[in-house]
Design an enzyme around this catalytic site. Structure first.
Site, PDB file in Angstrom:
ATOM      1  N   GLN A   1       0.840  -1.204   0.000  1.00 46.30           N
ATOM      2  CA  GLN A   1       0.000   0.000   0.000  1.00 46.30           C
ATOM      3  C   GLN A   1       0.875   1.254   0.000  1.00 46.30           C
ATOM      4  OE1 GLN A   1      -2.065   0.589   3.734  1.00 46.30           O
ATOM      5  NE2 GLN A   1      -3.652   1.861   2.811  1.00 46.30           N
ATOM      6  N   GLY A   2       0.872   1.977  -1.108  1.00 47.73           N
ATOM      7  CA  GLY A   2       1.688   3.191  -1.209  1.00 47.73           C
ATOM      8  C   GLY A   2       0.828   4.434  -1.010  1.00 47.73           C
TER       9      GLY A   2
ATOM     10  N   SER B   1       0.898   6.511   2.448  1.00 41.10           N
ATOM     11  CA  SER B   1       1.541   7.493   3.330  1.00 41.10           C
ATOM     12  C   SER B   1       2.821   8.054   2.715  1.00 41.10           C
ATOM     13  CB  SER B   1       1.888   6.848   4.676  1.00 41.10           C
ATOM     14  OG  SER B   1       0.740   6.285   5.243  1.00 41.10           O
TER      15      SER B   1
ATOM     16  N   SER C   1       4.703  -1.054   4.002  1.00 38.55           N
ATOM     17  CA  SER C   1       4.952  -2.370   4.603  1.00 38.55           C
ATOM     18  C   SER C   1       4.954  -3.451   3.536  1.00 38.55           C
ATOM     19  CB  SER C   1       3.877  -2.681   5.648  1.00 38.55           C
ATOM     20  OG  SER C   1       3.881  -1.680   6.633  1.00 38.55           O
TER      21      SER C   1
ATOM     22  N   GLU D   1     -10.404  -1.398   5.602  1.00 43.53           N
ATOM     23  CA  GLU D   1      -9.224  -1.608   6.444  1.00 43.53           C
ATOM     24  C   GLU D   1      -9.638  -1.543   7.914  1.00 43.53           C
ATOM     25  OE1 GLU D   1      -6.242   1.372   5.804  1.00 43.53           O
ATOM     26  OE2 GLU D   1      -4.717   0.293   6.927  1.00 43.53           O
TER      27      GLU D   1
ATOM     28  N   SER E   1      -5.126   6.906  12.980  1.00 47.11           N
ATOM     29  CA  SER E   1      -4.644   6.802  14.368  1.00 47.11           C
ATOM     30  C   SER E   1      -5.817   6.912  15.349  1.00 47.11           C
ATOM     31  CB  SER E   1      -3.626   7.912  14.654  1.00 47.11           C
ATOM     32  OG  SER E   1      -4.313   9.147  14.800  1.00 47.11           O
ATOM     33  N   ASN E   2      -5.572   6.486  16.586  1.00 54.10           N
ATOM     34  CA  ASN E   2      -6.667   6.498  17.573  1.00 54.10           C
ATOM     35  C   ASN E   2      -7.155   7.912  17.878  1.00 54.10           C
ATOM     36  OD1 ASN E   2      -6.425   3.789  17.519  1.00 54.10           O
ATOM     37  ND2 ASN E   2      -6.187   3.510  19.728  1.00 54.10           N
ATOM     38  N   GLU E   3      -6.241   8.897  17.775  1.00 55.97           N
ATOM     39  CA  GLU E   3      -6.688  10.291  17.987  1.00 55.97           C
ATOM     40  C   GLU E   3      -7.685  10.679  16.882  1.00 55.97           C
ATOM     41  OE1 GLU E   3      -3.493   9.321  18.092  1.00 55.97           O
ATOM     42  OE2 GLU E   3      -3.125   9.558  20.241  1.00 55.97           O
TER      43      GLU E   3
HETATM   44  C1  LIG Z   1       4.381  -0.062  11.377  1.00 60.65           C
HETATM   45  C2  LIG Z   1       3.663   0.814  10.400  1.00 60.65           C
HETATM   46  C3  LIG Z   1       3.271   0.291   9.178  1.00 60.65           C
HETATM   47  C4  LIG Z   1       2.622   1.107   8.240  1.00 60.65           C
HETATM   48  N1  LIG Z   1       2.315   0.584   7.016  1.00 60.65           N
HETATM   49  C5  LIG Z   1       1.805   1.405   6.050  1.00 60.65           C
HETATM   50  C6  LIG Z   1       1.630   0.930   4.704  1.00 60.65           C
HETATM   51  O1  LIG Z   1       1.883  -0.245   4.385  1.00 60.65           O
HETATM   52  N2  LIG Z   1       1.199   1.794   3.782  1.00 60.65           N
HETATM   53  C7  LIG Z   1       0.891   3.107   4.065  1.00 60.65           C
HETATM   54  O2  LIG Z   1       0.476   3.821   3.172  1.00 60.65           O
HETATM   55  N3  LIG Z   1       1.055   3.584   5.329  1.00 60.65           N
HETATM   56  C8  LIG Z   1       1.508   2.774   6.312  1.00 60.65           C
HETATM   57  N4  LIG Z   1       1.710   3.249   7.592  1.00 60.65           N
HETATM   58  C9  LIG Z   1       1.496   4.673   7.839  1.00 60.65           C
HETATM   59  C10 LIG Z   1       0.332   5.011   8.733  1.00 60.65           C
HETATM   60  O3  LIG Z   1      -0.880   4.933   8.022  1.00 60.65           O
HETATM   61  C11 LIG Z   1       0.601   6.409   9.286  1.00 60.65           C
HETATM   62  O4  LIG Z   1       1.698   6.284  10.183  1.00 60.65           O
HETATM   63  C12 LIG Z   1      -0.576   6.988   9.989  1.00 60.65           C
HETATM   64  O5  LIG Z   1      -1.568   7.358   9.052  1.00 60.65           O
HETATM   65  C13 LIG Z   1      -0.188   8.238  10.844  1.00 60.65           C
HETATM   66  O6  LIG Z   1       0.485   9.157  10.055  1.00 60.65           O
HETATM   67  P1  LIG Z   1       1.907   9.760  10.499  1.00 60.65           P
HETATM   68  O7  LIG Z   1       2.798   8.637  10.902  1.00 60.65           O
HETATM   69  O8  LIG Z   1       2.347  10.658   9.395  1.00 60.65           O
HETATM   70  O9  LIG Z   1       1.618  10.604  11.799  1.00 60.65           O
HETATM   71  P2  LIG Z   1       0.933  12.038  11.870  1.00 60.65           P
HETATM   72  O10 LIG Z   1      -0.267  12.073  10.974  1.00 60.65           O
HETATM   73  O11 LIG Z   1       1.979  13.066  11.661  1.00 60.65           O
HETATM   74  O12 LIG Z   1       0.450  12.059  13.364  1.00 60.65           O
HETATM   75  C14 LIG Z   1       1.337  12.266  14.459  1.00 60.65           C
HETATM   76  C15 LIG Z   1       0.508  12.310  15.741  1.00 60.65           C
HETATM   77  O13 LIG Z   1      -0.420  13.414  15.695  1.00 60.65           O
HETATM   78  C16 LIG Z   1      -1.751  12.949  15.865  1.00 60.65           C
HETATM   79  N5  LIG Z   1      -2.660  13.710  15.006  1.00 60.65           N
HETATM   80  C17 LIG Z   1      -2.505  13.995  13.693  1.00 60.65           C
HETATM   81  N6  LIG Z   1      -3.557  14.700  13.219  1.00 60.65           N
HETATM   82  C18 LIG Z   1      -4.395  14.881  14.268  1.00 60.65           C
HETATM   83  C19 LIG Z   1      -5.658  15.523  14.421  1.00 60.65           C
HETATM   84  N7  LIG Z   1      -6.279  16.109  13.408  1.00 60.65           N
HETATM   85  N8  LIG Z   1      -6.252  15.514  15.661  1.00 60.65           N
HETATM   86  C20 LIG Z   1      -5.641  14.899  16.712  1.00 60.65           C
HETATM   87  N9  LIG Z   1      -4.446  14.272  16.609  1.00 60.65           N
HETATM   88  C21 LIG Z   1      -3.832  14.249  15.418  1.00 60.65           C
HETATM   89  C22 LIG Z   1      -1.716  11.489  15.444  1.00 60.65           C
HETATM   90  O14 LIG Z   1      -2.733  10.743  16.038  1.00 60.65           O
HETATM   91  C23 LIG Z   1      -0.342  11.049  15.930  1.00 60.65           C
HETATM   92  O15 LIG Z   1      -0.381  10.743  17.305  1.00 60.65           O
HETATM   93  C24 LIG Z   1       2.328   2.448   8.565  1.00 60.65           C
HETATM   94  C25 LIG Z   1       2.709   2.965   9.804  1.00 60.65           C
HETATM   95  C26 LIG Z   1       3.372   2.173  10.720  1.00 60.65           C
HETATM   96  C27 LIG Z   1       3.787   2.757  12.034  1.00 60.65           C
END
Ligand SMILES: Cc1cc2nc3c(=O)[nH]c(=O)nc-3n(C[C@H](O)[C@H](O)[C@H](O)COP(=O)(O)OP(=O)(O)OC[C@H]3O[C@@H](n4cnc5c(N)ncnc54)[C@H](O)[C@@H]3O)c2cc1C
Length: 399
Positions: A126-127, A129, A161, A244, A384-386
């Site tokens: 999945q491309g 993020s 991933s 998902e 994310s849970n938030e």
């Molecule tokens: C192990 C792992 C595997 C993954 N595999 C894939 C994959 O195969 N393909 C893919 O496309 N992606 C993948 N992801 C990416 C995943 O979908 C993102 O990490 C996720 O969407 C969060 O984005 P971010 O890491 O950029 O964090 P951010 O979006 O920058 O968030 C950082 C923090 O801020 C909080 N936050 C952000 N916005 C808000 C808001 N509006 N209100 C309150 N809180 C907020 C978040 O909850 C988090 O705690 C993977 C991530 C991990 C850790």
């Protein structure tokens, strides 16, 4: 509302349970029990066994290889799979790109890809993020420019991933930077053998290589590999994210982990007896089991009320399943960690990666800490849970 299984559903559960007991190859069963990671070959082997039984893609429409099971039967199947424990079929294939192709793919795309996806002949990653585009996915910047009958793609994806196992990737790209950000995104299928793709490993806190960063430099993707219309990719992505999230509660996995913690505690001395007899431990287990039961009932309620995806959008109630399901998965691995105590301090990457158990046999605990740390990611991925709390506040509580 009657949340009990019917006689037919109980007979179905027994049939499924028997299948997992007899059809799961012993080497894979052992790895699942000990929390070891599977190789590509092992997941492919197991998927082919499921495929031969007609159970590799239960939720797909029967026309494309689904079972036609009711939502309750699908739930039972997943629950039994998790509790066996048996490997889950590759989610990117079965829960993500498969349903998207069924809903929005061309006839030719469906005919070509769906059987290959179901058998794991094709492994999709999945491309979505990117750096700066996770929760705010619509901000993605990877660009695609149309040149004849190809898109030329440049940019960077993050957290991709299993990209190192995949031969295909479903990808979101920006095709129109001038419009509102959700309106300029296109959904493409990228052959991972295409020139211009660089995949670099990211080692996560568990020491394991599951995820990657991916660099795209002038990658050529034929227009026939576009899903649906240009600039409509955001709609298809939202549909996918609903699927998902719907599978993410994983009550069965948590139940299996709590059971394993109880089994181990029965064998670990503590004070004058065994840890399993300790009042504090039993209270802790009981509290977790009550929460799991509540989540299970909530899941049944959501199933009884209808699908977790309605009108192509995630049902906001599926956010409760995601939120609570991930918290309980983390609570269950934490319980296991505490049961293992000092024994969990042993870090054994080869064992985690699937090597045979050592002579001393102490490695029963060696995967507990890395798996606990790995499970931290379930409250980040799939929204994310938030973000789930925001959805619940707005769409369910009307705040
Ligand atoms: C192990 C792992 C595997 C993954 N595999 C894939 C994959 O195969 N393909 C893919 O496309 N992606 C993948 N992801 C990416 C995943 O979908 C993102 O990490 C996720 O969407 C969060 O984005 P971010 O890491 O950029 O964090 P951010 O979006 O920058 O968030 C950082 C923090 O801020 C909080 N936050 C952000 N916005 C808000 C808001 N509006 N209100 C309150 N809180 C907020 C978040 O909850 C988090 O705690 C993977 C991530 C991990 C850790």
């Amino acid at each position: 509302m009657d949340l009990r299984f019917t006689d037919e559903e109980i007979a179905f559960r027994d049939e499924v349970r028997h299948f997992f007991r007899t059809a799961l190859p012993p080497d894979i069963a052992r790895k699942c029990l000990f929390g070891q990671r599977l190789s590509r070959e092992e997941l492919v082997r197991w998927t082919r066994i499921l495929f031969a039984r007609g159970w590799a893609t239960p939720a797909w429409s029967p026309e494309w290889g689904g079972t036609g099971w009711s939502a309750v039967k699908q739930y039972i199947f997943k629950e039994e799979l998790h509790m066996a424990p048996a490997p889950e079929p590759l989610s990117f294939n079965v829960n993500m790109i498969g349903p998207v192709l069924i809903a929005f793919g061309t006839e030719a795309q469906k005919r070509h890809f769906l059987p290959r996806i179901a058998r794991l002949d094709d492994w999709f990653c999945q491309g979505f993020s990117e750096p700066g585009a996770g929760s705010d996915l619509a901000s993605l910047r990877t660009q695609a420019r149309l040149e004849g009958d190809h898109y030329i793609v440049n940019g960077q994806k993050l957290w991709t991933s299993t990209a190192h196992h995949a031969n295909w990737c479903f990808l979101l790209v920006r095709t129109d930077p001038a419009v509102k950000k959700q309106a300029g995104i296109t959904y493409l299928l990228m052959d991972m053998q295409s020139p211009g793709i660089t995949v670099r490993p990211i080692t996560t806190i568990d020491g394991y290589h599951e995820t990657n960063e991916m660099f795209l430099e002038n990658v050529r993707i034929p227009v026939v590999n576009r899903i649906g219309e240009e600039n409509k990719g955001w709609d298809y992505a939202k549909y996918l994210l609903g699927h998902e999230r719907s599978g993410i509660a994983r009550v069965g996995i948590s139940k299996m982990r709590v059971q394993r913690a109880k089994d181990l505690a029965a064998r670990i001395p503590a004070g004058d007896g065994m840890l399993g007899e300790d009042t504090g431990f039993r209270e802790r287990v009981a509290a977790l089991e009550v929460e799991l039961k509540a989540l299970e009932l909530t899941q049944m309620r959501v199933i009884a009320e209808g699908a977790t995806v309605t009108k192509g959008r995630p049902d906001p109630k599926s956010s409760i399943l995601k939120l609570k399901g991930s918290e309980l998965q983390q609570a269950a691995t934490e319980l296991l960690l505490e049961v293992a105590g000092y024994a969990a301090m042993e870090f054994d990457l080869p064992f985690l990666s699937g090597a045979a158990m050592s002579e001393s046999g102490v490695d029963w605990a060696a995967t507990i800490a890395p798996n606990h740390y790995w499970v931290r990611h379930v409250s980040i991925v799939g929204g994310s849970n938030e973000i789930q709390r925001n959805i619940l506040a707005k769409s369910v509580l009307g705040l």
